[in-house]
Design a protein around this motif. Structure first.
Motif, PDB file in Angstrom:
ATOM      1  N   ASP A 163      38.328  48.607  43.760  1.00  0.00           N
ATOM      2  CA  ASP A 163      38.770  47.271  43.212  1.00  0.00           C
ATOM      3  C   ASP A 163      40.183  47.391  43.799  1.00  0.00           C
ATOM      4  O   ASP A 163      40.969  46.262  43.887  1.00  0.00           O
ATOM      5  CB  ASP A 163      38.600  46.767  41.951  1.00  0.00           C
ATOM      6  CG  ASP A 163      37.037  46.645  41.746  1.00  0.00           C
ATOM      7  OD1 ASP A 163      36.805  47.043  40.460  1.00  0.00           O
ATOM      8  OD2 ASP A 163      36.341  46.127  42.722  1.00  0.00           O
ATOM      9  N   ARG A 195      30.463  41.972  37.308  1.00  0.00           N
ATOM     10  CA  ARG A 195      31.687  42.542  36.485  1.00  0.00           C
ATOM     11  C   ARG A 195      33.074  41.530  36.691  1.00  0.00           C
ATOM     12  O   ARG A 195      33.791  41.426  35.509  1.00  0.00           O
ATOM     13  CB  ARG A 195      32.125  43.509  37.545  1.00  0.00           C
ATOM     14  CG  ARG A 195      31.437  44.555  37.567  1.00  0.00           C
ATOM     15  CD  ARG A 195      31.736  46.017  38.237  1.00  0.00           C
ATOM     16  NE  ARG A 195      32.116  45.735  39.536  1.00  0.00           N
ATOM     17  CZ  ARG A 195      33.253  46.084  40.264  1.00  0.00           C
ATOM     18  NH1 ARG A 195      34.314  46.360  39.123  1.00  0.00           N
ATOM     19  NH2 ARG A 195      33.712  45.658  41.496  1.00  0.00           N
ATOM     20  N   SER A 204      40.083  46.319  32.124  1.00  0.00           N
ATOM     21  CA  SER A 204      40.082  45.080  32.629  1.00  0.00           C
ATOM     22  C   SER A 204      41.308  44.638  32.994  1.00  0.00           C
ATOM     23  O   SER A 204      42.449  45.046  32.334  1.00  0.00           O
ATOM     24  CB  SER A 204      39.222  44.310  31.360  1.00  0.00           C
ATOM     25  OG  SER A 204      37.951  44.544  30.971  1.00  0.00           O
ATOM     26  N   LYS A 246      36.849  49.303  38.933  1.00  0.00           N
ATOM     27  CA  LYS A 246      36.551  50.563  39.814  1.00  0.00           C
ATOM     28  C   LYS A 246      37.768  50.821  40.643  1.00  0.00           C
ATOM     29  O   LYS A 246      38.331  50.162  41.035  1.00  0.00           O
ATOM     30  CB  LYS A 246      35.316  50.437  40.730  1.00  0.00           C
ATOM     31  CG  LYS A 246      34.017  50.216  39.849  1.00  0.00           C
ATOM     32  CD  LYS A 246      32.904  49.944  40.589  1.00  0.00           C
ATOM     33  CE  LYS A 246      31.674  49.488  39.961  1.00  0.00           C
ATOM     34  NZ  LYS A 246      30.462  49.214  41.021  1.00  0.00           N
ATOM     35  N   ASN A 300      36.466  42.772  35.105  1.00  0.00           N
ATOM     36  CA  ASN A 300      36.041  43.963  33.894  1.00  0.00           C
ATOM     37  C   ASN A 300      35.445  45.273  34.627  1.00  0.00           C
ATOM     38  O   ASN A 300      34.964  45.203  35.737  1.00  0.00           O
ATOM     39  CB  ASN A 300      34.845  43.587  32.946  1.00  0.00           C
ATOM     40  CG  ASN A 300      35.407  42.243  32.002  1.00  0.00           C
ATOM     41  OD1 ASN A 300      36.725  42.204  31.801  1.00  0.00           O
ATOM     42  ND2 ASN A 300      34.803  41.304  31.770  1.00  0.00           N
ATOM     43  N   SER A 301      35.094  46.177  33.837  1.00  0.00           N
ATOM     44  CA  SER A 301      34.455  47.473  34.648  1.00  0.00           C
ATOM     45  C   SER A 301      35.005  47.791  35.910  1.00  0.00           C
ATOM     46  O   SER A 301      34.579  47.805  36.841  1.00  0.00           O
ATOM     47  CB  SER A 301      33.129  47.138  34.653  1.00  0.00           C
ATOM     48  OG  SER A 301      32.407  47.164  33.471  1.00  0.00           O
TER      49      SER A 301
END
Length: 121
Positions: A87, A64, A16, A84, A81-82
């Motif tokens: 991102d 997310r 995060s 990848k 959050n979460s």
């Protein structure tokens, strides 16, 4: 009006980060604030926007990422959050005066300088 984005950095996949966008000017609470991102070799794309308490997200981040604002501090946040690897991008915050075209970068008048988010796999 000036916008300043911060909070980027390096995160592992699944981790995060929280981005902040601080605005100058008392009119901050009257306009929409959006987050956009641009990955190398790609066009700038919409991530999220908040206007009068209403929010909207790109499908790729829905569930997310959370956008919120604290008017007393002239600040908009993007909780990510979460995370990848996809991102990974430079994230920009921007101000939209009229509430039109909220997912279109060209409709935003004020832009921050961008903050780099890197997500490792």
């Amino acid at each position: 009006v000036q916008l300043q984005a911060s909070g980027g950095g390096l995160a592992q996949a699944g981790g995060s980060l929280r981005l902040s966008c601080v605005a100058s000017g008392r009119a901050f609470r009257t306009y929409a604030v959006g987050w956009f991102r641009q990955a190398p070799g790609k066009e700038r794309e919409f991530v999220a926007v908040i206007r009068s308490g209403n929010t909207r997200y790109a499908d790729s981040v829905k569930g997310r990422f959370t956008i919120s604002r604290e008017n007393a501090k002239n600040t908009v946040y993007l909780q990510m959050n979460s995370l990848k690897p996809e991102d990974t991008a430079v994230y920009y915050c921007a101000g939209n005066l009229y509430g039109l075209g909220l997912q279109e970068p060209d409709r935003y008048y004020y832009w921050g300088q961008g903050t780099l988010v890197t997500v490792s796999s």
